[in-house]
Design an enzyme around this catalytic site. Structure first.
Site, PDB file in Angstrom:
ATOM      1  N   ARG A   1      -9.942  -8.161   5.193  1.00  0.00           N
ATOM      2  CA  ARG A   1      -8.848  -8.789   4.442  1.00  0.00           C
ATOM      3  C   ARG A   1      -9.417  -9.768   3.421  1.00  0.00           C
ATOM      4  O   ARG A   1      -8.924  -9.870   2.305  1.00  0.00           O
ATOM      5  CB  ARG A   1      -7.849  -9.483   5.380  1.00  0.00           C
ATOM      6  CG  ARG A   1      -6.793 -10.282   4.617  1.00  0.00           C
ATOM      7  CD  ARG A   1      -5.527 -10.639   5.411  1.00  0.00           C
ATOM      8  NE  ARG A   1      -5.721 -10.934   6.799  1.00  0.00           N
ATOM      9  CZ  ARG A   1      -6.341 -12.001   7.309  1.00  0.00           C
ATOM     10  NH1 ARG A   1      -6.846 -12.910   6.492  1.00  0.00           N
ATOM     11  NH2 ARG A   1      -6.479 -12.158   8.596  1.00  0.00           N
TER      12      ARG A   1
ATOM     13  N   TYR B   1      10.204  -3.412 -16.048  1.00  0.00           N
ATOM     14  CA  TYR B   1      10.316  -2.463 -14.940  1.00  0.00           C
ATOM     15  C   TYR B   1      11.373  -2.963 -13.945  1.00  0.00           C
ATOM     16  O   TYR B   1      11.359  -4.137 -13.560  1.00  0.00           O
ATOM     17  CB  TYR B   1       8.942  -2.350 -14.271  1.00  0.00           C
ATOM     18  CG  TYR B   1       8.919  -1.508 -13.029  1.00  0.00           C
ATOM     19  CD1 TYR B   1       9.051  -0.124 -13.100  1.00  0.00           C
ATOM     20  CD2 TYR B   1       8.760  -2.082 -11.777  1.00  0.00           C
ATOM     21  CE1 TYR B   1       9.023   0.651 -11.955  1.00  0.00           C
ATOM     22  CE2 TYR B   1       8.732  -1.316 -10.637  1.00  0.00           C
ATOM     23  CZ  TYR B   1       8.863   0.052 -10.732  1.00  0.00           C
ATOM     24  OH  TYR B   1       8.841   0.814  -9.599  1.00  0.00           O
TER      25      TYR B   1
ATOM     26  N   ASP C   1       2.403  -7.332 -18.359  1.00  0.00           N
ATOM     27  CA  ASP C   1       2.340  -6.117 -17.540  1.00  0.00           C
ATOM     28  C   ASP C   1       1.766  -5.022 -18.434  1.00  0.00           C
ATOM     29  O   ASP C   1       2.425  -4.560 -19.365  1.00  0.00           O
ATOM     30  CB  ASP C   1       3.741  -5.764 -17.022  1.00  0.00           C
ATOM     31  CG  ASP C   1       3.727  -4.568 -16.058  1.00  0.00           C
ATOM     32  OD1 ASP C   1       2.826  -3.716 -16.195  1.00  0.00           O
ATOM     33  OD2 ASP C   1       4.620  -4.487 -15.196  1.00  0.00           O
TER      34      ASP C   1
ATOM     35  N   LYS D   1      -0.148   4.019 -11.540  1.00  0.00           N
ATOM     36  CA  LYS D   1       0.232   4.820 -12.697  1.00  0.00           C
ATOM     37  C   LYS D   1      -1.018   5.350 -13.412  1.00  0.00           C
ATOM     38  O   LYS D   1      -1.746   6.100 -12.821  1.00  0.00           O
ATOM     39  CB  LYS D   1       1.137   3.987 -13.604  1.00  0.00           C
ATOM     40  CG  LYS D   1       2.253   3.229 -12.836  1.00  0.00           C
ATOM     41  CD  LYS D   1       3.273   4.127 -12.189  1.00  0.00           C
ATOM     42  CE  LYS D   1       4.223   3.416 -11.228  1.00  0.00           C
ATOM     43  NZ  LYS D   1       4.904   2.252 -11.774  1.00  0.00           N
TER      44      LYS D   1
HETATM   45  C1  LIG Z   1       5.522   1.053 -11.237  1.00  0.00           C
HETATM   46  C2  LIG Z   1       5.488  -0.189 -12.018  1.00  0.00           C
HETATM   47  C3  LIG Z   1       5.406  -1.445 -11.386  1.00  0.00           C
HETATM   48  C4  LIG Z   1       5.418  -1.606  -9.881  1.00  0.00           C
HETATM   49  O1  LIG Z   1       4.280  -1.068  -9.294  1.00  0.00           O
HETATM   50  P1  LIG Z   1       4.229  -0.390  -7.837  1.00  0.00           P
HETATM   51  O2  LIG Z   1       2.824   0.077  -7.739  1.00  0.00           O
HETATM   52  O3  LIG Z   1       5.245   0.727  -7.834  1.00  0.00           O
HETATM   53  O4  LIG Z   1       4.589  -1.460  -6.862  1.00  0.00           O
HETATM   54  C5  LIG Z   1       5.343  -2.571 -12.191  1.00  0.00           C
HETATM   55  N1  LIG Z   1       5.372  -2.475 -13.532  1.00  0.00           N
HETATM   56  C6  LIG Z   1       5.465  -1.298 -14.174  1.00  0.00           C
HETATM   57  C7  LIG Z   1       5.499  -1.261 -15.668  1.00  0.00           C
HETATM   58  C8  LIG Z   1       5.531  -0.112 -13.443  1.00  0.00           C
HETATM   59  O5  LIG Z   1       5.649   1.058 -14.088  1.00  0.00           O
END
Ligand SMILES: *Cc1c(COP(=O)(O)O)cnc(C)c1O
Length: 382
Positions: free
Chosen positions: A48, A101, A173, A198
């Site tokens: 951890r 998001y 982000d 992603k």
């Molecule tokens: C999918 C996504 C998130 C959240 O991420 P997870 O891995 O699904 O928790 C945050 N920001 C954007 C732009 C995303 O596409």
């Protein structure tokens, strides 16, 4: 400093010293033997607090985003949650883009607002609106560009200046663009957030998240402590998969962008499509800014259908290569109906998305096949 792909392939990814294995092993271990009490080997004690597979990924990510330190988590939202805990306290104001998001908004609105964080949203592409929305208590400005699902492009450098003047931590982000196309820390952001699920993961086989911190050493220390003390970490296997994927990020983003440009141009000429959202199209309102801020325009394309919501729902039943699924950024193309899927959580709020909207994650298949797939689906719904 060496180039992006050289760093992607080598930083944090040394050959294994004992056998010379070219690929670092997956350190599937929860704990580490000590040479006498407190005699830790290279600081490793318990997974951890630290694991070599996670550390390798963190080194790689920090290098690619041009940050001092990176921290990886079990999901993008787990990373976001750690960031809020590190920066905000009750009474502080968080100002977010109004088309972030949906899950990011849900986290702030449903989890953090009840704990006393003041939340409001604004069109971050409108700098005057952002200035007007800043409060004396604003401690965090949250920007997502290009945004999801409308592909709005916002000026990171200008927003960073506005945020800093207000004494706020500026968060970008960078999930859609990835560091291969855009590096927000170099434009003035303090922290980059990723859903590594992603494009960074890139193969639709792992869920993960990351925070990358620029020069703010105190913030980095705070996040490091939370990663250890709260423990929303990713597994060694997931870290290893993500490290493997980062090595091909640049070539993947190049092809995603080229394919998306072709698809967007084809859709723009289709009378069944009333509007196409892709920053690579010259008539997109963010085209010029994206050209300055990003090295390519990315793989995400959205469109509104002239036939309205029913046409959108019908079309997704007739594509074959574009599979109907949430998520994005994998090698395979996906199609999504945001109003009921990715953005269902913001239905009925100020963040609600048009009901005739479809979002495409344009994969790495041959562009001709992708265009034919969409044209076939349009023909099928007449
Ligand atoms: C999918 C996504 C998130 C959240 O991420 P997870 O891995 O699904 O928790 C945050 N920001 C954007 C732009 C995303 O596409």
């Amino acid at each position: 400093m060496s180039g992006f792909s050289t760093r992607a392939i080598h930083d944090g990814q040394p050959f294994e010293p004992r056998t010379g294995a070219v690929i670092p092993p997956i350190f599937m271990t929860s704990t580490f033997v000590q040479d006498g009490v407190g005699g830790l080997r290279e600081g490793y004690e318990y997974s951890r607090s630290g694991n070599p597979s996670r550390d390798g990924l963190q080194t790689q990510l920090a290098s690619l985003e041009g940050g001092r330190r990176a921290f990886t988590f079990g999901s993008g939202l787990a990373a976001e949650d750690a960031l809020v805990r590190a920066v905000l306290k009750p009474g502080d104001h968080l100002l977010m883009g109004n088309d972030v998001y949906g899950g990011s908004h849900r986290l702030m609105n449903r989890i953090w607002a009840p704990w006393g964080i003041e939340l409001s949203t604004v069109d971050v592409a409108d700098l005057d609106a952002v200035r007007a929305a800043i409060r004396p208590t604003t401690r965090m400005l949250w920007v997502e560009t290009p945004s999801n699902p409308l592909m709005t492009v916002s000026d990171i450098a200008a927003l960073a200046a506005i945020g800093h003047e207000a004494g706020a931590v500026v968060v970008a982000d960078n999930t859609f663009a990835t560091p291969a196309l855009q590096q927000p820390l170099s434009l003035g952001a303090d922290v980059v957030v990723h859903s590594t699920t992603k494009y960074i993961g890139g193969h639709s086989d792992v869920v993960g998240g990351a925070l990358v911190v620029g020069d703010d050493a105190e913030l980095a220390e705070g996040i490091a402590f939370l990663q250890f003390a709260v423990g929303a970490i990713n597994s060694p296997m997931d870290a290893w998969l993500t490290s493997r994927s980062l090595k091909t990020l640049d070539v993947r983003m190049e092809r995603h962008s080229a394919n998306a440009q072709r698809v967007a141009e084809a859709l723009a000429g289709n009378p069944a499509v009333s509007q196409v959202f892709y920053p690579g199209l010259p008539d997109h309102p963010g085209h010029e800014l994206a050209g300055r801020q990003m090295s390519r325009f990315g793989g995400m394309v959205s469109m509104r259908l002239a036939g309205g919501p029913q046409a959108a729902l019908d079309l997704v039943r007739h594509t074959e290569l574009f599979a109907l699924a949430e998520s994005l950024g994998g090698v395979e193309s996906l199609i999504c109906y945001p109003a009921e899927m990715t953005h269902a959580s913001v239905k009925g709020t100020e963040l609600a998305v048009p009901e005739d909207l479809l979002r495409l994650s344009v994969g790495l298949e041959d562009a001709d096949d992708l265009i034919a797939d969409l044209e076939g689906a349009f023909a099928a719904i007449g």
